[in-house]
Design a protein around this motif. Structure first.
Motif, PDB file in Angstrom:
ATOM      1  N   PRO A   1      51.057  40.639  31.446  1.00 39.24           N
ATOM      2  CA  PRO A   1      51.974  41.092  32.223  1.00 39.24           C
ATOM      3  C   PRO A   1      52.938  42.526  31.417  1.00 39.24           C
ATOM      4  O   PRO A   1      53.426  42.179  30.427  1.00 39.24           O
ATOM      5  N   ARG A   2      52.636  43.644  31.822  1.00 40.09           N
ATOM      6  CA  ARG A   2      53.434  44.711  31.450  1.00 40.09           C
ATOM      7  C   ARG A   2      52.697  45.021  29.965  1.00 40.09           C
ATOM      8  O   ARG A   2      53.395  45.640  29.175  1.00 40.09           O
ATOM      9  N   GLY A   3      51.642  44.877  29.686  1.00 39.06           N
ATOM     10  CA  GLY A   3      50.714  44.906  28.491  1.00 39.06           C
ATOM     11  C   GLY A   3      49.818  46.047  28.400  1.00 39.06           C
ATOM     12  O   GLY A   3      50.192  47.141  29.236  1.00 39.06           O
ATOM     13  N   LYS A   4      49.090  46.039  27.598  1.00 38.61           N
ATOM     14  CA  LYS A   4      48.128  47.477  27.254  1.00 38.61           C
ATOM     15  C   LYS A   4      47.159  47.419  28.497  1.00 38.61           C
ATOM     16  O   LYS A   4      46.596  46.579  28.787  1.00 38.61           O
ATOM     17  N   ALA A   5      46.934  48.772  28.827  1.00 40.64           N
ATOM     18  CA  ALA A   5      45.914  49.086  29.619  1.00 40.64           C
ATOM     19  C   ALA A   5      44.661  48.928  29.195  1.00 40.64           C
ATOM     20  O   ALA A   5      44.255  49.468  28.141  1.00 40.64           O
ATOM     21  N   ILE A   6      43.818  48.266  30.140  1.00 37.74           N
ATOM     22  CA  ILE A   6      42.412  47.974  29.753  1.00 37.74           C
ATOM     23  C   ILE A   6      41.211  48.369  30.729  1.00 37.74           C
ATOM     24  O   ILE A   6      40.115  48.090  30.497  1.00 37.74           O
ATOM     25  N   GLY A   7      41.901  49.007  31.752  1.00 35.88           N
ATOM     26  CA  GLY A   7      40.835  49.729  32.540  1.00 35.88           C
ATOM     27  C   GLY A   7      41.570  49.751  33.868  1.00 35.88           C
ATOM     28  O   GLY A   7      42.848  49.857  34.193  1.00 35.88           O
ATOM     29  N   THR A   8      40.849  50.227  34.697  1.00 32.96           N
ATOM     30  CA  THR A   8      41.418  50.552  36.297  1.00 32.96           C
ATOM     31  C   THR A   8      40.202  49.885  37.309  1.00 32.96           C
ATOM     32  O   THR A   8      39.116  49.428  37.204  1.00 32.96           O
ATOM     33  N   VAL A   9      40.863  49.490  38.604  1.00 34.99           N
ATOM     34  CA  VAL A   9      40.226  49.064  39.520  1.00 34.99           C
ATOM     35  C   VAL A   9      40.187  50.017  40.780  1.00 34.99           C
ATOM     36  O   VAL A   9      41.210  50.677  41.126  1.00 34.99           O
ATOM     37  N   LYS A  10      38.794  50.203  41.120  1.00 35.37           N
ATOM     38  CA  LYS A  10      38.462  51.177  42.215  1.00 35.37           C
ATOM     39  C   LYS A  10      39.121  50.799  43.741  1.00 35.37           C
ATOM     40  O   LYS A  10      39.447  49.753  43.799  1.00 35.37           O
ATOM     41  N   VAL A  11      39.575  51.593  44.520  1.00 28.18           N
ATOM     42  CA  VAL A  11      40.034  51.570  45.809  1.00 28.18           C
ATOM     43  C   VAL A  11      39.135  50.845  46.591  1.00 28.18           C
ATOM     44  O   VAL A  11      39.553  49.879  47.667  1.00 28.18           O
ATOM     45  N   ASP A  12      37.809  50.708  46.252  1.00 30.20           N
ATOM     46  CA  ASP A  12      36.685  49.872  47.190  1.00 30.20           C
ATOM     47  C   ASP A  12      36.338  48.508  46.483  1.00 30.20           C
ATOM     48  O   ASP A  12      35.562  47.642  47.162  1.00 30.20           O
ATOM     49  N   GLN A  13      36.966  48.385  45.655  1.00 31.89           N
ATOM     50  CA  GLN A  13      36.735  46.897  44.786  1.00 31.89           C
ATOM     51  C   GLN A  13      38.021  45.969  45.317  1.00 31.89           C
ATOM     52  O   GLN A  13      38.779  46.237  45.816  1.00 31.89           O
ATOM     53  N   THR A  14      37.518  44.646  45.340  1.00 36.06           N
ATOM     54  CA  THR A  14      38.437  43.617  45.612  1.00 36.06           C
ATOM     55  C   THR A  14      38.615  42.576  44.352  1.00 36.06           C
ATOM     56  O   THR A  14      37.993  42.712  43.369  1.00 36.06           O
ATOM     57  N   MET A  15      39.760  41.873  44.362  1.00 34.11           N
ATOM     58  CA  MET A  15      40.223  41.107  43.429  1.00 34.11           C
ATOM     59  C   MET A  15      40.590  39.620  43.905  1.00 34.11           C
ATOM     60  O   MET A  15      40.969  39.625  45.004  1.00 34.11           O
ATOM     61  N   THR A  16      40.490  38.707  43.006  1.00 36.66           N
ATOM     62  CA  THR A  16      40.855  37.429  43.283  1.00 36.66           C
ATOM     63  C   THR A  16      41.920  36.734  42.427  1.00 36.66           C
ATOM     64  O   THR A  16      42.039  37.066  41.200  1.00 36.66           O
ATOM     65  N   ILE A  17      43.191  36.524  42.869  1.00 40.20           N
ATOM     66  CA  ILE A  17      44.298  36.206  42.198  1.00 40.20           C
ATOM     67  C   ILE A  17      43.718  34.678  41.448  1.00 40.20           C
ATOM     68  O   ILE A  17      43.591  33.679  41.974  1.00 40.20           O
ATOM     69  N   LEU A  18      44.107  34.850  39.878  1.00 43.53           N
ATOM     70  CA  LEU A  18      43.742  33.788  39.172  1.00 43.53           C
ATOM     71  C   LEU A  18      45.156  33.088  38.749  1.00 43.53           C
ATOM     72  O   LEU A  18      45.094  31.823  38.685  1.00 43.53           O
ATOM     73  N   GLU A  19      46.253  33.851  38.589  1.00 44.10           N
ATOM     74  CA  GLU A  19      47.501  33.186  38.086  1.00 44.10           C
ATOM     75  C   GLU A  19      48.663  34.227  38.765  1.00 44.10           C
ATOM     76  O   GLU A  19      48.354  35.310  39.084  1.00 44.10           O
ATOM     77  N   GLY A  20      49.710  33.552  38.773  1.00 47.70           N
ATOM     78  CA  GLY A  20      51.021  34.401  39.041  1.00 47.70           C
ATOM     79  C   GLY A  20      51.585  33.783  40.469  1.00 47.70           C
ATOM     80  O   GLY A  20      51.113  32.804  41.006  1.00 47.70           O
ATOM     81  N   PRO A  21      52.708  34.404  40.806  1.00 41.96           N
ATOM     82  CA  PRO A  21      53.354  35.825  40.052  1.00 41.96           C
ATOM     83  C   PRO A  21      53.981  35.364  38.894  1.00 41.96           C
ATOM     84  O   PRO A  21      54.648  34.256  38.606  1.00 41.96           O
ATOM     85  N   VAL A  22      54.065  36.290  38.058  1.00 38.96           N
ATOM     86  CA  VAL A  22      55.011  36.107  36.740  1.00 38.96           C
ATOM     87  C   VAL A  22      55.830  37.315  36.634  1.00 38.96           C
ATOM     88  O   VAL A  22      55.472  38.487  36.647  1.00 38.96           O
ATOM     89  N   LEU A  23      57.109  36.962  36.477  1.00 38.28           N
ATOM     90  CA  LEU A  23      58.098  38.149  36.470  1.00 38.28           C
ATOM     91  C   LEU A  23      58.284  38.439  34.993  1.00 38.28           C
ATOM     92  O   LEU A  23      58.552  37.700  33.973  1.00 38.28           O
TER      93      LEU A  23
END
Length: 290
Positions: A236-258
Motif C-alpha cells: 500500500p503506497r509502496g514502490k511501483a512494480i508494473g501497470t494493469v492494462k484497461v482490458d485486463q481484470t483483477m481479483t481482490i485478494l486483500e483489503g481494503p487497507v487504509l
C-alpha cells in the motif's frame, strides 16, 4: 455493501453512463441529472458524493453552460460544473467546457490531488479515513486554492465553511469543522505533520468498499495526453512494480487497507497472475461479477 448490491449499482451506473452520451452541447443537465452523474463518479473515485455535490453547488450551481448556451467560465479560465482550469494542460480543454461528465470526472481528479496533498503535507485529522466527512477539511481548502483567505483565523466564512453550509441547507447533512485553534493564525495553509483529533461528533459518507474475491477492472481518468494507466505497487503506497492494462481484470485478494488517506487492495491480475496493490480510487467492479 455486499457484492450483489455493488453489482446492481454498477449496472445502473453503466446504463446511466450510456444515457449521458445524449446531452446537448448547449443544454444544461437538470440538477437531478448532475447529481446522478456526481454519484456515479464519486462511486468510482472513492469520494463521499455529498462532498462533490456541495462543491458543484458552490462552484457553478450545477451549471455546465451559461444562459446563452455557452460554456460557463469563471475568470475566463475555469470551466463548467466543477470550475476546472482549462490552462493547466492536464485535461482536454474542449471537453472540460462542453462535456459535463468529463468535467465532473476532472473535478474528482482535482479533488483527489488536493486530498493527497492534505495527507502528505498538512495537519492530519484522525486517521484520515476518506469516508469520514470531517476529514476532508484541508482538501476542500485546497480545492479553492491553498490561500490564506481560507484560514478560519483570518476570515469568518471560508470556502470550507460555505461547503459545510450547503451540506446542511441542501442535504440536511451536518459536517463539523475542526477547531480553528489547531490552525496557525498566519502563513497560509498549515504545513505540518501534526495530527489532531477527529471531531467528537463525526459523520460517514457513502464510499463503496470492495470485498475479497470481487472481480474488478481498471477505471482511470482520460486526460489530455491519453488515458492514465493503473499502477501496481509492492505494498500500500509502496514502490511501483508494473501497470494493469484497461482490458485486463483483477481479483481482490486483500483489503481494503487504509494507508495515508487512501484505501488499497491487493489484487491478482487474472490474465498473467501478477499480484500487487492498487489504489481503490482507480478501479471499478467488473460487470462479469455474478
Amino acid at each position: 455493501m455486499g457484492k450483489k448490491a455493488i453489482t446492481i449499482l454498477m449496472v445502473f451506473i453503466l446504463l446511466f453512463g450510456i444515457m449521458n452520451i445524449g446531452f446537448s452541447q448547449s443544454r444544461n443537465p437538470s440538477r437531478q441529472e448532475v447529481e446522478k452523474i456526481i454519484e456515479e463518479v464519486a462511486t468510482k473515485r472513492g469520494i463521499p458524493s455529498i462532498i462533490m455535490k456541495c462543491i458543484a453547488k458552490k462552484e457553478s450551481t450545477f451549471r455546465q453552460f451559461d444562459s446563452k448556451g455557452r460554456p460557463l467560465m469563471g475568470a475566463n479560465k475555469y470551466a463548467g460544473i466543477m470550475q476546472i482550469d482549462i490552462e493547466g494542460n492536464i485535461y482536454n480543454s474542449d471537453k472540460l467546457k462542453n462535456d459535463p461528465v468529463y468535467n465532473i470526472e476532472a473535478g474528482a481528479d482535482h479533488l483527489l490531488n488536493k486530498w493527497k496533498i492534505a495527507n502528505d503535507k498538512m495537519i492530519q485529522i484522525g486517521n484520515m479515513d476518506p469516508n469520514i466527512l470531517e476529514h476532508w477539511y484541508f482538501a476542500l481548502w485546497g480545492y479553492n486554492g491553498l490561500l490564506e483567505r481560507n484560514n478560519p483565523n483570518i476570515k469568518d466564512k471560508t470556502y470550507q465553511d460555505k461547503i459545510y453550509e450547503i451540506a446542511l441547507n441542501d442535504y440536511n447533512q451536518r459536517i463539523n469543522p475542526i477547531n480553528k485553534r489547531s490552525i496557525p493564525s498566519r502563513g497560509g495553509h498549515p504545513r505540518s505533520d501534526r495530527r489532531i483529533s477527529t471531531p467528537e461528533e463525526y459523520h460517514e459518507g457513502d464510499i463503496i468498499k470492495y470485498q475479497v474475491d470481487d472481480l474488478v477492472k481498471p477505471d482511470t481518468m482520460e486526460k489530455a495526453n491519453g488515458k492514465e494507466q493503473l499502477v501496481l505497487h509492492d505494498a500500500p503506497r509502496g514502490k511501483a512494480i508494473g501497470t494493469v492494462k484497461v482490458d485486463q481484470t483483477m481479483t481482490i485478494l486483500e483489503g481494503p487497507v487504509l494507508k495515508r488517506g487512501f484505501y488499497f487492495y491487493k489484487v491478482r491480475v487474472n490474465e498473467d497472475s501478477r499480484e500487487g496493490w492498487v489504489y481503490g480510487n482507480w478501479i471499478a467492479l467488473s460487470t462479469d461479477n455474478s
